[in-house]
Design a protein around this motif. Structure first.
Motif, PDB file in Angstrom:
ATOM      1  N   CYS A   1       0.738  -1.197  -0.444  1.00 15.32           N
ATOM      2  CA  CYS A   1      -0.216  -0.065  -0.427  1.00 15.32           C
ATOM      3  C   CYS A   1       0.691   1.041  -0.179  1.00 15.32           C
ATOM      4  O   CYS A   1       0.365   2.256  -0.260  1.00 15.32           O
ATOM      5  N   SER A   2       2.459   1.648   0.377  1.00  8.85           N
ATOM      6  CA  SER A   2       2.678   2.662  -0.243  1.00  8.85           C
ATOM      7  C   SER A   2       2.696   3.090  -1.914  1.00  8.85           C
ATOM      8  O   SER A   2       3.010   2.588  -2.339  1.00  8.85           O
ATOM      9  N   ALA A   3       3.255   4.630  -1.378  1.00 12.25           N
ATOM     10  CA  ALA A   3       3.384   4.810  -2.560  1.00 12.25           C
ATOM     11  C   ALA A   3       4.198   4.724  -2.857  1.00 12.25           C
ATOM     12  O   ALA A   3       4.538   4.692  -4.648  1.00 12.25           O
ATOM     13  N   ASP A   4       5.695   4.057  -1.979  1.00 10.13           N
ATOM     14  CA  ASP A   4       6.786   3.706  -3.107  1.00 10.13           C
ATOM     15  C   ASP A   4       6.889   2.679  -2.697  1.00 10.13           C
ATOM     16  O   ASP A   4       7.613   2.680  -2.415  1.00 10.13           O
ATOM     17  N   ARG A   5       6.605   1.024  -3.546  1.00 13.72           N
ATOM     18  CA  ARG A   5       6.839  -0.351  -2.460  1.00 13.72           C
ATOM     19  C   ARG A   5       8.646  -0.605  -2.755  1.00 13.72           C
ATOM     20  O   ARG A   5       8.320  -0.901  -1.946  1.00 13.72           O
ATOM     21  N   ARG A   6       8.691   0.060  -4.232  1.00 14.22           N
ATOM     22  CA  ARG A   6      10.577  -0.919  -4.477  1.00 14.22           C
ATOM     23  C   ARG A   6      11.036   0.048  -3.068  1.00 14.22           C
ATOM     24  O   ARG A   6      11.774  -0.902  -2.470  1.00 14.22           O
ATOM     25  N   LYS A   7      11.096   1.261  -2.558  1.00 13.80           N
ATOM     26  CA  LYS A   7      11.627   1.779  -1.402  1.00 13.80           C
ATOM     27  C   LYS A   7      10.741   1.168   0.416  1.00 13.80           C
ATOM     28  O   LYS A   7      11.954   0.724   0.625  1.00 13.80           O
TER      29      LYS A   7
END
Length: 95
Positions: free
Chosen positions: A6-12
């Motif tokens: 659910c994070s805006a930046d999944r990779r990070k």
């Protein structure tokens, strides 16, 4: 895993999670729980999980040499042992 998804930046977020850094709790519409439940209902256990064409399951971590040997047995038409039993230290029967 849901907070990563659910994070805006999944990779990070995934990198942070792998590094044991705290992530803010997030929730959103996702398929994580659904996919987990399907695997449980199908009897899939262990991460990683490999399912061969004949339905043989190799579930759980195997060191590279043991994984290669198990895959070679499958390719030769012999059923490989369950990976989880092969690495279970409580299993004193030898696999």
């Amino acid at each position: 895993m849901i907070s990563v998804w659910c994070s805006a930046d999944r990779r990070k977020a995934l990198t942070a999670a792998k590094s044991d850094q705290p992530l803010p709790a997030k929730d959103c519409k996702n398929s994580v729980t659904q996919q987990y439940d399907v695997g449980q209902r199908a009897g899939l256990q262990g991460t990683p999980m490999i399912v061969a064409e004949d339905g043989t399951q190799l579930g759980g971590y195997l060191p590279p040499a043991q994984l290669r040997a198990a895959l070679d047995k499958l390719a030769a038409g012999k059923q490989a042992p369950q990976a989880s039993a092969a690495v279970d230290p409580a299993n004193t029967t030898g696999g």
